[in-house]
Write an enzyme that holds these catalytic residues in place. Structure first.
Site, PDB file in Angstrom:
ATOM      1  N   HIS A   5      -3.473 -10.355  -3.897  1.00  0.00           N
ATOM      2  CA  HIS A   5      -4.741 -10.130  -3.191  1.00  0.00           C
ATOM      3  C   HIS A   5      -5.877  -9.827  -4.174  1.00  0.00           C
ATOM      4  O   HIS A   5      -6.894  -9.253  -3.801  1.00  0.00           O
ATOM      5  CB  HIS A   5      -4.603  -8.989  -2.173  1.00  0.00           C
ATOM      6  CG  HIS A   5      -3.788  -9.366  -0.967  1.00  0.00           C
ATOM      7  ND1 HIS A   5      -3.150  -8.452  -0.162  1.00  0.00           N
ATOM      8  CD2 HIS A   5      -3.495 -10.584  -0.432  1.00  0.00           C
ATOM      9  CE1 HIS A   5      -2.504  -9.090   0.811  1.00  0.00           C
ATOM     10  NE2 HIS A   5      -2.689 -10.381   0.663  1.00  0.00           N
ATOM     11  N   THR A  20       0.108   5.391  -1.844  1.00  0.00           N
ATOM     12  CA  THR A  20      -0.298   6.588  -1.098  1.00  0.00           C
ATOM     13  C   THR A  20       0.030   7.849  -1.903  1.00  0.00           C
ATOM     14  O   THR A  20      -0.705   8.822  -1.849  1.00  0.00           O
ATOM     15  CB  THR A  20       0.411   6.672   0.277  1.00  0.00           C
ATOM     16  OG1 THR A  20       1.802   6.499   0.075  1.00  0.00           O
ATOM     17  CG2 THR A  20      -0.103   5.613   1.228  1.00  0.00           C
ATOM     18  N   SER A  42       5.703  -1.934   1.578  1.00  0.00           N
ATOM     19  CA  SER A  42       4.904  -2.931   2.302  1.00  0.00           C
ATOM     20  C   SER A  42       5.334  -2.949   3.752  1.00  0.00           C
ATOM     21  O   SER A  42       6.531  -2.966   4.052  1.00  0.00           O
ATOM     22  CB  SER A  42       5.095  -4.333   1.714  1.00  0.00           C
ATOM     23  OG  SER A  42       4.411  -5.282   2.526  1.00  0.00           O
ATOM     24  N   ALA A  98       0.800  -1.231   0.000  1.00  0.00           N
ATOM     25  CA  ALA A  98       0.000   0.000   0.000  1.00  0.00           C
ATOM     26  C   ALA A  98       0.833   1.281   0.000  1.00  0.00           C
ATOM     27  O   ALA A  98       0.404   2.295  -0.546  1.00  0.00           O
ATOM     28  CB  ALA A  98      -0.932   0.006   1.215  1.00  0.00           C
TER      29      ALA A  98
END
Ligand SMILES: [Zn+2]
Length: 243
Positions: free
Chosen positions: A117, A25, A189, A21
């Site tokens: 994912h 950002t 990560s 993620a």
């Protein structure tokens, strides 16, 4: 420390990147684990994005998640996504393994991509397995149809790995890739979501580029605590890559 990474990039034979993620950002997608701005700070992610919650409270599940997910559709890849795609094209990188479902590596042009994912491009009916475009869910939701329904009357869910779901085939394919690697570049990560967090341990050596410390910092060859964008801008210049 970036020079050390450059040296590894030039000498290793089989290199993969593992992203989380933290690299998105800078495209405006909040990292649900960052303090203060965390998307999940007030709710439990394991609950709200779980298969059991989707089945027991489908209306609330889509109410919460589709609002977040639909925002991802208009987001553009940033420098890190673009440099990683350029590194693959130039032969430095064999491919990218990502925990992100935001589609940004795909948009940036990464080819050998393992979305462990899942992703938000497609969806399927939990009853008859009919395939749908993710946009169909967003459209139904915006028309007030919640939860989104298949023509058979059952619920349509996106092709993402929810908490409580088994891992998708991309994860097992990514694991085989990592076992072949002599270098894994972990970027953005926090290495806290299992089983992906263990992937670096299957690789000969790995480096970590992340703003916050991770549980595997002690095991990494190089650790850089900085934003991915700054580090990859520098890497691109040192490798003479256009992106
Ligand atoms: Zn169906």
């Amino acid at each position: 420390m970036i020079d050390q990474v450059i040296q590894f990039l030039k000498s290793a034979q089989y290199i993969m990147a593992l992203t989380g993620a933290g690299i998105s950002t800078e495209s405006g997608i909040p990292d649900y684990r960052s303090k203060g701005i965390g998307l999940w700070e007030k709710v439990d992610p394991a609950e709200m994005a779980s298969i059991s919650y989707m089945l027991s409270n489908p209306k609330e599940f889509f109410e919460f998640n589709i609002r977040q997910w639909s925002k991802y559709m208009d987001v553009e890849p940033n420098i890190t996504h673009r440099v990683l795609a350029a590194m693959e094209k130039a032969g430095y990188l064999h491919g990218v393994i990502t925990q992100n479902i935001d589609n940004l590596h795909y948009k940036a042009g990464s080819k050998n991509l393992f979305e462990v994912h899942g992703h938000l491009r497609t969806a399927h009916c939990i009853n008859c397995a009919e395939k749908y475009n993710f946009k169909e869910l967003v459209m139904q939701f915006s028309e007030g149809i919640n939860p989104p329904r298949c023509t058979c009357g059952c619920l349509i869910r996106p092709d993402v790995v929810l908490f409580g779901d088994p891992m998708c085939s991309d994860f097992y394919r990514a694991l085989e890739q990592v076992k072949k690697c002599d270098l894994l570049i972990v970027v953005g990560s926090s290495l806290q979501v299992y089983p992906v967090a263990e992937l670096p341990l299957y690789c000969e050596k790995f480096v970590i580029i992340n703003q916050e410390p991770t549980p595997l910092d002690d095991r990494a060859e190089v650790v850089i605590h900085n934003t991915a964008g700054k580090v990859f801008d520098s890497i691109a210049h040192k490798l003479n890559l256009y992106y």
